[in-house]
Design a protein around this motif. Sequence first.
Motif, PDB file in Angstrom:
ATOM      1  N   LEU A 153       0.806  -1.462  -0.056  1.00  0.00           N
ATOM      2  CA  LEU A 153       0.011   0.005   0.063  1.00  0.00           C
ATOM      3  C   LEU A 153       0.879   1.284  -0.045  1.00  0.00           C
ATOM      4  N   ASP A 154       1.925   1.029   0.751  1.00  0.00           N
ATOM      5  CA  ASP A 154       2.664   2.352   0.881  1.00  0.00           C
ATOM      6  C   ASP A 154       3.267   2.662  -0.579  1.00  0.00           C
ATOM      7  N   ASN A 155       3.489   1.734  -1.256  1.00  0.00           N
ATOM      8  CA  ASN A 155       4.069   1.943  -2.854  1.00  0.00           C
ATOM      9  C   ASN A 155       2.880   2.719  -3.752  1.00  0.00           C
ATOM     10  N   CYS A 156       1.783   2.624  -3.211  1.00  0.00           N
ATOM     11  CA  CYS A 156       0.789   3.353  -3.932  1.00  0.00           C
ATOM     12  C   CYS A 156       0.157   4.600  -3.504  1.00  0.00           C
ATOM     13  N   VAL A 157       1.050   5.128  -2.502  1.00  0.00           N
ATOM     14  CA  VAL A 157       0.792   6.224  -1.843  1.00  0.00           C
ATOM     15  C   VAL A 157       1.952   7.155  -2.207  1.00  0.00           C
ATOM     16  N   THR A 158       1.445   8.505  -3.053  1.00  0.00           N
ATOM     17  CA  THR A 158       2.455   9.512  -3.448  1.00  0.00           C
ATOM     18  C   THR A 158       2.173  10.869  -2.912  1.00  0.00           C
ATOM     19  N   ASP A 159       3.195  11.542  -2.675  1.00  0.00           N
ATOM     20  CA  ASP A 159       2.909  12.843  -1.992  1.00  0.00           C
ATOM     21  C   ASP A 159       2.163  12.800  -0.885  1.00  0.00           C
ATOM     22  N   HIS A 160       2.437  12.029   0.001  1.00  0.00           N
ATOM     23  CA  HIS A 160       1.831  11.907   1.226  1.00  0.00           C
ATOM     24  C   HIS A 160       0.271  11.078   1.202  1.00  0.00           C
ATOM     25  N   CYS A 161      -0.223  11.049   0.051  1.00  0.00           N
ATOM     26  CA  CYS A 161      -1.631  10.579   0.075  1.00  0.00           C
ATOM     27  C   CYS A 161      -1.961   9.785  -0.981  1.00  0.00           C
ATOM     28  N   PHE A 162      -2.931   8.959  -0.868  1.00  0.00           N
ATOM     29  CA  PHE A 162      -3.362   7.944  -1.881  1.00  0.00           C
ATOM     30  C   PHE A 162      -4.092   8.772  -2.928  1.00  0.00           C
ATOM     31  N   HIS A 163      -3.531   8.666  -4.333  1.00  0.00           N
ATOM     32  CA  HIS A 163      -4.489   9.089  -5.282  1.00  0.00           C
ATOM     33  C   HIS A 163      -4.298   8.219  -6.611  1.00  0.00           C
ATOM     34  N   GLN A 164      -5.314   8.009  -7.260  1.00  0.00           N
ATOM     35  CA  GLN A 164      -5.268   7.382  -8.562  1.00  0.00           C
ATOM     36  C   GLN A 164      -5.741   8.095  -9.688  1.00  0.00           C
ATOM     37  N   PRO A 165      -5.375   7.513 -10.930  1.00  0.00           N
ATOM     38  CA  PRO A 165      -5.694   8.267 -11.913  1.00  0.00           C
ATOM     39  C   PRO A 165      -7.150   7.994 -12.394  1.00  0.00           C
ATOM     40  N   ALA A 166      -7.757   8.742 -13.429  1.00  0.00           N
ATOM     41  CA  ALA A 166      -9.114   8.311 -14.025  1.00  0.00           C
ATOM     42  C   ALA A 166      -9.085   6.789 -14.576  1.00  0.00           C
ATOM     43  N   GLU A 167      -8.087   6.295 -15.103  1.00  0.00           N
ATOM     44  CA  GLU A 167      -8.010   5.079 -15.501  1.00  0.00           C
ATOM     45  C   GLU A 167      -8.152   3.967 -14.650  1.00  0.00           C
ATOM     46  N   ALA A 168      -8.068   4.281 -13.376  1.00  0.00           N
ATOM     47  CA  ALA A 168      -8.171   3.172 -12.357  1.00  0.00           C
ATOM     48  C   ALA A 168      -9.942   3.026 -11.870  1.00  0.00           C
ATOM     49  N   CYS A 169     -10.690   3.992 -12.274  1.00  0.00           N
ATOM     50  CA  CYS A 169     -12.159   3.817 -12.160  1.00  0.00           C
ATOM     51  C   CYS A 169     -12.752   2.508 -12.791  1.00  0.00           C
ATOM     52  N   PRO A 170     -13.864   2.076 -12.285  1.00  0.00           N
ATOM     53  CA  PRO A 170     -14.497   0.918 -12.730  1.00  0.00           C
ATOM     54  C   PRO A 170     -14.819   1.305 -14.269  1.00  0.00           C
ATOM     55  N   SER A 171     -15.064   0.071 -15.023  1.00  0.00           N
ATOM     56  CA  SER A 171     -15.540   0.669 -16.281  1.00  0.00           C
ATOM     57  C   SER A 171     -17.092   1.309 -16.445  1.00  0.00           C
ATOM     58  N   PRO A 172     -17.166   1.895 -17.556  1.00  0.00           N
ATOM     59  CA  PRO A 172     -18.389   2.721 -17.907  1.00  0.00           C
ATOM     60  C   PRO A 172     -19.761   1.493 -17.660  1.00  0.00           C
ATOM     61  N   ASP A 173     -19.422   0.254 -18.169  1.00  0.00           N
ATOM     62  CA  ASP A 173     -20.557  -0.639 -18.100  1.00  0.00           C
ATOM     63  C   ASP A 173     -20.510  -1.086 -16.819  1.00  0.00           C
ATOM     64  N   SER A 174     -19.747  -0.939 -15.803  1.00  0.00           N
ATOM     65  CA  SER A 174     -19.783  -1.690 -14.705  1.00  0.00           C
ATOM     66  C   SER A 174     -21.260  -0.984 -13.739  1.00  0.00           C
ATOM     67  N   LYS A 175     -21.816  -1.881 -13.311  1.00  0.00           N
ATOM     68  CA  LYS A 175     -22.993  -1.544 -12.303  1.00  0.00           C
ATOM     69  C   LYS A 175     -22.676  -0.809 -11.233  1.00  0.00           C
ATOM     70  N   CYS A 176     -21.478  -1.407 -10.589  1.00  0.00           N
ATOM     71  CA  CYS A 176     -20.739  -1.084  -9.264  1.00  0.00           C
ATOM     72  C   CYS A 176     -19.745   0.273  -9.469  1.00  0.00           C
ATOM     73  N   ARG A 177     -19.931   1.349  -8.943  1.00  0.00           N
ATOM     74  CA  ARG A 177     -19.387   2.250  -8.945  1.00  0.00           C
ATOM     75  C   ARG A 177     -17.829   2.322  -8.173  1.00  0.00           C
ATOM     76  N   CYS A 178     -17.850   1.379  -7.578  1.00  0.00           N
ATOM     77  CA  CYS A 178     -16.373   1.274  -6.787  1.00  0.00           C
ATOM     78  C   CYS A 178     -15.985   0.080  -6.934  1.00  0.00           C
TER      79      CYS A 178
END
Length: 481
Positions: A30-55
């Motif tokens: 998890l620490d390797n996914c944390v940058t600049d003190h905080c956890f931040h993900q790009p838009a590409e990490a979002c669920p696919s638009p077809d997914s019913k679950c938004r998380c």
Amino acid sequence: MWKTLSILLLCLLLEPSWSRLAEDITYSSLDNCVTDHCFHQPAEACPSPDSKCRCRKLPYCKSAAVCCNVNKFQLTEGLACANISGNGHVESLHIRNASLDILNVEDWRKLKYLRYMTITDGQINSVVGEFAKHTIVSCLNLSSNGIVNFENRSLVNLYNLSFLDLSHNNLSDVPRFKKDGNITLDISANQHMLCSNLFDALKRTELHFSNINNSFCLFARTFHWFNTTETVPLTQVIGTHKLRKDCRKNCTCEPSRLDLVSGKQATIAVAVNCSGQSWTSLPSPLPPNTIALNVSNNNITSLELFSTDSSYQNIRELYADNNQITSILPLEGSQFLSSFAVLSLRNNKLKSLPTYIFSNILDRNNYVRYVFLGLNRLQCDCNTAKVLKVWLLTKQKNIPDFEEIYCDNMDMKVIDLNPSKLCQTQQDWTDYIYYIITIEVVLLVGLIAKVVYDYCVFKTSGYLPWPASKMPKLPCDWLCE
């Protein structure tokens, strides 16, 4: 055969270990996914638009999840369907593009393992509620949401908070939070942030700032009104706060107003208060950009530093009441005298008041300058009654307490002096010289008139009047024959 069975048994024993190793390889720390003190993900990490679950939980970051493009209902549903709000062990969560209007932080109390919480690029007007006590969130990123305000106690229970990102919002104040230690704060791109509120936040907590070169606040041009404001760099606010902390012992240093110089960044002027310290001399050196100095209620005897100390050249207001100052002559020729706004020397030991020092300055009509001289006891004489009294009466607007200036050698106010009485001197024979000269002139004129009369009588009747006929002849009489 026994060898084959041994190998099969060994494989069965090692299978769980291989599985755990594969899981560790699959999931990054998890620490390797944390940058600049905080956890931040790009838009590409979002669920696919077809997914019913938004998380969704992230396969490459252990105990991490991301939610995207949600409103309040969709967020609640997405956290449940991704097994995040239930028993899911989530330590890091990023919510992108959330249209919530109001963010109630009490809704996150079930996520008791959450260490990194990030909500960005959304539309949130205000933050309400209160985090649960002992919440372990150490990094909170609420940037780029248009947040206008926080409820007073929303963040007070975040005892582990070390980084707070509030950049790119519409805040005018820094929310309150409890922290025994340092907090790194990013308030860049908050165009309505007030410098006065930043000063208050710096007093409450030990703050460090991220992205400091892009952080500014609004400061009033004048002392207390926000009718017009100017943008001030955050570095100025921090410098002024440091100046407060490092102010001379037994003095206070406070921001006074905003100084605007064409072609330069606005700077915050400082007011220094060193009153009531029983000092016998002016403090030196003063902090940079000191514009007002209060040294009242001391035992100061001289104003010499105004002419000799460069740290006094920016002062526009001097309050030195109730001291032992005997003369204002050291102010002559100083930068202060040519540009001051207020000079208060009430209840000192002034014995004379050279009016020429102030005459040219007070006659300028740029703005009203105030001089307070009340409760000083001058050495009064004829010149005081004839010159100083008249000068005080003509400068009433600039010297509001002119009626409180007294004489030390007589029980009288300066404005009550009577020149006709005070300017009398002991008479001697020279006081009558004008009378003597007048009498002599009258006698001389009478004598000339008598001579002319006698001459006219002699010409018309041929004889001289009795007084003239009895006078002996003089050598010059032939001129008249």
